[in-house]
Design a protein around this motif. Sequence first.
Motif, PDB file in Angstrom:
ATOM      1  N   GLU A 162       0.807  -1.225   0.000  1.00  0.00           N
ATOM      2  CA  GLU A 162       0.000   0.000   0.000  1.00  0.00           C
ATOM      3  C   GLU A 162       0.841   1.277   0.000  1.00  0.00           C
ATOM      4  N   TRP A 163       2.153   1.166   0.239  1.00  0.00           N
ATOM      5  CA  TRP A 163       3.045   2.339   0.257  1.00  0.00           C
ATOM      6  C   TRP A 163       3.984   2.392  -0.940  1.00  0.00           C
ATOM      7  N   ARG A 164       3.965   1.386  -1.796  1.00  0.00           N
ATOM      8  CA  ARG A 164       4.940   1.341  -2.891  1.00  0.00           C
ATOM      9  C   ARG A 164       4.772   2.464  -3.901  1.00  0.00           C
ATOM     10  N   ALA A 165       3.560   2.916  -4.134  1.00  0.00           N
ATOM     11  CA  ALA A 165       3.359   4.022  -5.067  1.00  0.00           C
ATOM     12  C   ALA A 165       3.948   5.314  -4.506  1.00  0.00           C
ATOM     13  N   VAL A 166       3.947   5.444  -3.199  1.00  0.00           N
ATOM     14  CA  VAL A 166       4.472   6.655  -2.550  1.00  0.00           C
ATOM     15  C   VAL A 166       6.000   6.653  -2.547  1.00  0.00           C
ATOM     16  N   THR A 167       6.607   5.491  -2.307  1.00  0.00           N
ATOM     17  CA  THR A 167       8.070   5.416  -2.221  1.00  0.00           C
ATOM     18  C   THR A 167       8.727   5.263  -3.581  1.00  0.00           C
ATOM     19  N   GLY A 168       7.973   4.843  -4.586  1.00  0.00           N
ATOM     20  CA  GLY A 168       8.535   4.651  -5.913  1.00  0.00           C
ATOM     21  C   GLY A 168       9.199   3.294  -6.067  1.00  0.00           C
ATOM     22  N   GLU A 169       9.697   3.068  -7.243  1.00  0.00           N
ATOM     23  CA  GLU A 169      10.346   1.793  -7.554  1.00  0.00           C
ATOM     24  C   GLU A 169      11.861   1.933  -7.501  1.00  0.00           C
ATOM     25  N   ALA A 170      12.528   0.821  -7.305  1.00  0.00           N
ATOM     26  CA  ALA A 170      13.989   0.793  -7.242  1.00  0.00           C
ATOM     27  C   ALA A 170      14.592   1.066  -8.617  1.00  0.00           C
ATOM     28  N   SER A 171      15.707   1.785  -8.621  1.00  0.00           N
ATOM     29  CA  SER A 171      16.459   2.010  -9.863  1.00  0.00           C
ATOM     30  C   SER A 171      17.197   0.722 -10.238  1.00  0.00           C
ATOM     31  N   ALA A 172      17.745   0.681 -11.426  1.00  0.00           N
ATOM     32  CA  ALA A 172      18.519  -0.482 -11.865  1.00  0.00           C
ATOM     33  C   ALA A 172      19.723  -0.705 -10.949  1.00  0.00           C
ATOM     34  N   ASP A 173      20.407   0.362 -10.557  1.00  0.00           N
ATOM     35  CA  ASP A 173      21.556   0.229  -9.655  1.00  0.00           C
ATOM     36  C   ASP A 173      21.126  -0.313  -8.297  1.00  0.00           C
ATOM     37  N   GLU A 174      20.000   0.155  -7.817  1.00  0.00           N
ATOM     38  CA  GLU A 174      19.500  -0.327  -6.525  1.00  0.00           C
ATOM     39  C   GLU A 174      19.131  -1.805  -6.608  1.00  0.00           C
ATOM     40  N   ARG A 175      18.450  -2.209  -7.664  1.00  0.00           N
ATOM     41  CA  ARG A 175      18.087  -3.616  -7.829  1.00  0.00           C
ATOM     42  C   ARG A 175      19.332  -4.493  -7.879  1.00  0.00           C
ATOM     43  N   GLU A 176      20.375  -4.002  -8.525  1.00  0.00           N
ATOM     44  CA  GLU A 176      21.635  -4.755  -8.591  1.00  0.00           C
ATOM     45  C   GLU A 176      22.232  -4.933  -7.197  1.00  0.00           C
ATOM     46  N   MET A 177      22.227  -3.871  -6.397  1.00  0.00           N
ATOM     47  CA  MET A 177      22.784  -3.951  -5.042  1.00  0.00           C
ATOM     48  C   MET A 177      21.927  -4.848  -4.148  1.00  0.00           C
ATOM     49  N   LEU A 178      20.624  -4.899  -4.385  1.00  0.00           N
ATOM     50  CA  LEU A 178      19.735  -5.739  -3.589  1.00  0.00           C
ATOM     51  C   LEU A 178      20.057  -7.222  -3.737  1.00  0.00           C
ATOM     52  N   GLU A 179      20.792  -7.580  -4.785  1.00  0.00           N
ATOM     53  CA  GLU A 179      21.199  -8.977  -4.952  1.00  0.00           C
ATOM     54  C   GLU A 179      22.039  -9.458  -3.766  1.00  0.00           C
ATOM     55  N   PHE A 180      22.607  -8.527  -2.999  1.00  0.00           N
ATOM     56  CA  PHE A 180      23.430  -8.874  -1.848  1.00  0.00           C
ATOM     57  C   PHE A 180      22.636  -8.877  -0.544  1.00  0.00           C
ATOM     58  N   ALA A 203       4.043  12.929   1.981  1.00  0.00           N
ATOM     59  CA  ALA A 203       3.106  11.876   1.581  1.00  0.00           C
ATOM     60  C   ALA A 203       3.352  10.562   2.324  1.00  0.00           C
ATOM     61  N   MET A 204       4.504  10.445   2.990  1.00  0.00           N
ATOM     62  CA  MET A 204       4.835   9.227   3.728  1.00  0.00           C
ATOM     63  C   MET A 204       4.344   9.250   5.171  1.00  0.00           C
ATOM     64  N   GLU A 205       3.641  10.278   5.568  1.00  0.00           N
ATOM     65  CA  GLU A 205       3.129  10.366   6.937  1.00  0.00           C
ATOM     66  C   GLU A 205       2.389   9.083   7.306  1.00  0.00           C
ATOM     67  N   GLY A 206       2.848   8.415   8.386  1.00  0.00           N
ATOM     68  CA  GLY A 206       2.210   7.196   8.866  1.00  0.00           C
ATOM     69  C   GLY A 206       2.705   5.912   8.235  1.00  0.00           C
ATOM     70  N   ILE A 207       3.705   5.978   7.372  1.00  0.00           N
ATOM     71  CA  ILE A 207       4.229   4.795   6.693  1.00  0.00           C
ATOM     72  C   ILE A 207       4.833   3.815   7.698  1.00  0.00           C
ATOM     73  N   THR A 208       4.683   2.534   7.411  1.00  0.00           N
ATOM     74  CA  THR A 208       5.348   1.478   8.178  1.00  0.00           C
ATOM     75  C   THR A 208       6.343   0.803   7.254  1.00  0.00           C
ATOM     76  N   ILE A 209       7.585   0.743   7.701  1.00  0.00           N
ATOM     77  CA  ILE A 209       8.676   0.115   6.970  1.00  0.00           C
ATOM     78  C   ILE A 209       8.997  -1.205   7.660  1.00  0.00           C
ATOM     79  N   LEU A 210       9.055  -2.295   6.914  1.00  0.00           N
ATOM     80  CA  LEU A 210       9.348  -3.609   7.477  1.00  0.00           C
ATOM     81  C   LEU A 210      10.824  -3.923   7.298  1.00  0.00           C
ATOM     82  N   THR A 211      11.465  -4.365   8.373  1.00  0.00           N
ATOM     83  CA  THR A 211      12.885  -4.706   8.275  1.00  0.00           C
ATOM     84  C   THR A 211      13.047  -6.211   8.190  1.00  0.00           C
TER      85      THR A 211
END
Length: 106
Positions: free
Chosen positions: A56-74, A93-101
Motif C-alpha cells: 500500500e506504500w509502494r506508489a508513494v516510495t517509488g520503484e527501485a532504480s537499476a543500480d538499486e536492484r543490482e545492489m539488492l542482490e546482496f 506523503a509518507m506520513e504514517g508509513i510502516t517500513i518492514l525490516t
Amino acid sequence: MVRVTYKDVAGAETVVDATEGASLMESAVRNGVVAIEGECGGALACATCHVHIPDEWRAVTGEASADEREMLEFGVDVDERSRLSCQIHVTAAMEGITILTPSSQR
C-alpha cells in the motif's frame, strides 16, 4: 516532521519523527533503529539498509532504480517489496508509513 514506523520481524515497532528530505536509512540510524545498519552511509555500495515496503506504500516510495536492484542482490530475504532505505527520501506523503525490516542485513 513525518511519522515513520520501522517494524521488525518479531513485530516490535520503533516510531520516529523523520525530517523531510532525509533518507529512510538516515532517519533510522539517527533514531537508533538497530535493524538498519547503513554501513556505506547511503552511497549505494552495500545492502545493509534493506527494507520491505508494504504494497500500500509502494506508489508513494517509488520503484527501485537499476543500480538499486543490482545492489539488492546482496540482501537477505529480498522480494518484490525490497528497497534500499538509503534510496528513499522522506516526503510529507509518507506520513504514517510502516517500513518492514528483514530478519538480517547480512
